[in-house]
Design a protein around this motif. Structure first.
Motif, PDB file in Angstrom:
ATOM      1  N   HIS A 177       0.688  -0.693   0.305  1.00  0.00           N
ATOM      2  CA  HIS A 177       0.179  -0.045   0.300  1.00  0.00           C
ATOM      3  C   HIS A 177       1.243   1.529  -0.198  1.00  0.00           C
ATOM      4  O   HIS A 177       2.112   1.815   0.807  1.00  0.00           O
ATOM      5  CB  HIS A 177      -0.953  -0.276   0.997  1.00  0.00           C
ATOM      6  N   GLU A 178       0.379   2.270  -0.798  1.00  0.00           N
ATOM      7  CA  GLU A 178       1.341   2.885  -0.933  1.00  0.00           C
ATOM      8  C   GLU A 178       0.897   4.367  -0.893  1.00  0.00           C
ATOM      9  O   GLU A 178      -0.541   4.902  -0.518  1.00  0.00           O
ATOM     10  CB  GLU A 178       1.777   3.241  -2.972  1.00  0.00           C
ATOM     11  N   SER A 179       1.722   5.821  -1.329  1.00  0.00           N
ATOM     12  CA  SER A 179       0.955   7.354  -0.793  1.00  0.00           C
ATOM     13  C   SER A 179       2.487   8.393  -1.367  1.00  0.00           C
ATOM     14  O   SER A 179       3.129   7.883  -1.346  1.00  0.00           O
ATOM     15  CB  SER A 179       0.894   7.197   0.284  1.00  0.00           C
ATOM     16  N   PRO A 180       1.555   9.810  -1.401  1.00  0.00           N
ATOM     17  CA  PRO A 180       2.725  10.698  -1.718  1.00  0.00           C
ATOM     18  C   PRO A 180       3.046  10.013  -0.752  1.00  0.00           C
ATOM     19  O   PRO A 180       4.637  10.671  -0.508  1.00  0.00           O
ATOM     20  CB  PRO A 180       1.909  11.779  -1.814  1.00  0.00           C
ATOM     21  N   ARG A 181       3.432   9.762   0.680  1.00  0.00           N
ATOM     22  CA  ARG A 181       3.974  10.167   1.959  1.00  0.00           C
ATOM     23  C   ARG A 181       4.620   8.805   1.541  1.00  0.00           C
ATOM     24  O   ARG A 181       5.529   8.319   2.827  1.00  0.00           O
ATOM     25  CB  ARG A 181       3.077   9.966   3.200  1.00  0.00           C
TER      26      ARG A 181
END
Length: 319
Positions: A177-181
């Motif tokens: 699980h990914e994100s800009p953070r």
């Protein structure tokens, strides 16, 4: 007001979970390790709303003290040596943090707040060399890295404490699980950041290892909601959290470079030194149990996620 203690609160998941719990009216406590340079980048907008406690998964006494001070109704154990590649370089430390550290945390909970609900961050890396596809809560584990092995220990010790001491101890087997953070060392963020940096003229190439590795990638913001839902369920259990869709690293590259308006083939180079000693070729999860029992479903698909990350990195580097 319910209270929650989050270990690993300064990480990607910890910051999103802190936001979610604050929105739900929680008194949020975060466990942080003492460091010469403290990193609160992901929490800067929340810092004055969180109570921090200095403690370390390697130090049992500090965990007991943090729990006594926080008096949590819910404990989310997200802290770990979280980067798979480094686990080959520091296998013993990975075992201590990611494996034995879970036992220390469970012991501290059992001593200080046995009524608290406990969440353990398990990982799809436990499946490793997968024995069936898609992977469910019943799929046997076959870890292919020191990180995966340590996560298997952490998972089983959580089940053991649940069954031995009647603790409300739940494990979320979260797929990527990914994100800009996300940290820059993780492949998705490495790709979106480099695509943006090349677009801005700050880099001229991107070096990657295995473009054919296949993963089930979701949005971290969706996944922390699943963590919370697990602790609201009427009984502790283990849940796979995934999108059920599989994509290659190459797919990620194509979407990210398309979002910034570049042809990826001109900029991407293969570096064999970046390949894992033992590769995990494919991971894809079946979150049917979470959907049925928790009512959880992902809201952001793979392409939306990678485009969102690429746009965020374009904005970040424009500043």
């Amino acid at each position: 007001m319910p209270s929650a203690l989050i270990t690993g609160i300064t990480g990607q998941d910890g910051s999103y979970l802190a936001e979610l719990l604050l929105e739900k009216g929680y008194d949020v406590h975060g466990m942080v390790r003492r460091a010469s340079t403290e990193k609160f980048d992901r929490l800067e907008h929340l810092r004055d709303r969180i109570t921090f406690h200095q403690a370390d998964l390697l130090d049992q006494r500090s965990l007991v003290d943090a729990l006594r001070a926080a008096k949590p109704d819910e404990v989310y154990n997200l802290a770990a040596m979280s980067f798979v590649a480094v686990s080959w370089i520091q296998p013993t430390l990975t075992a201590e943090f990611t494996g034995v550290g879970v036992t220390r945390m469970l012991e501290a909970v059992r001593e200080t707040c046995p009524e608290a609900r406990f969440y353990q961050a398990s990982s799809s890396e436990m499946f490793g060399k997968v024995l069936e596809t898609p992977q469910t809560e019943r799929t046997p584990f076959y870890p292919r890295s020191p990180y995966g092995v340590a996560k298997v220990y952490g998972h089983h010790i959580t089940v053991n404490y649940r069954e031995s001491y009647d603790l409300f101890a739940t494990s979320g087997i979260l797929f990527n699980h990914e994100s800009p953070r996300r940290g820059l060392e993780f492949v998705t963020r490495k790709i979106t950041w480099h695509a943006a940096a090349i677009k801005h003229g700050r880099r001229d190439k991107l070096q990657l290892g295995n473009l054919d590795a296949r993963r089930d990638w979701g949005y971290a913001k969706d996944y922390v909601e699943a963590m919370w839902l697990m602790l609201q369920h009427d009984r502790p259990d283990d849940f796979v959290i995934a999108t059920g869709e599989m994509h290659t690293v190459r797919d990620c590259v194509q979407v990210a470079f398309d979002e910034v308006g570049l042809e990826w083939e001109r900029y991407v180079e293969i570096d064999d030194s970046l390949k894992r000693p033992a590769e995990v070729d494919l991971l894809v999860g079946d979150a049917g149990k979470a959907k049925q029992l928790l009512g959880w479903e992902p809201t952001t698909n793979f392409e939306q996620l990678i485009r969102l990350m690429a746009r965020a990195d374009l904005d970040l580097l424009a500043k």
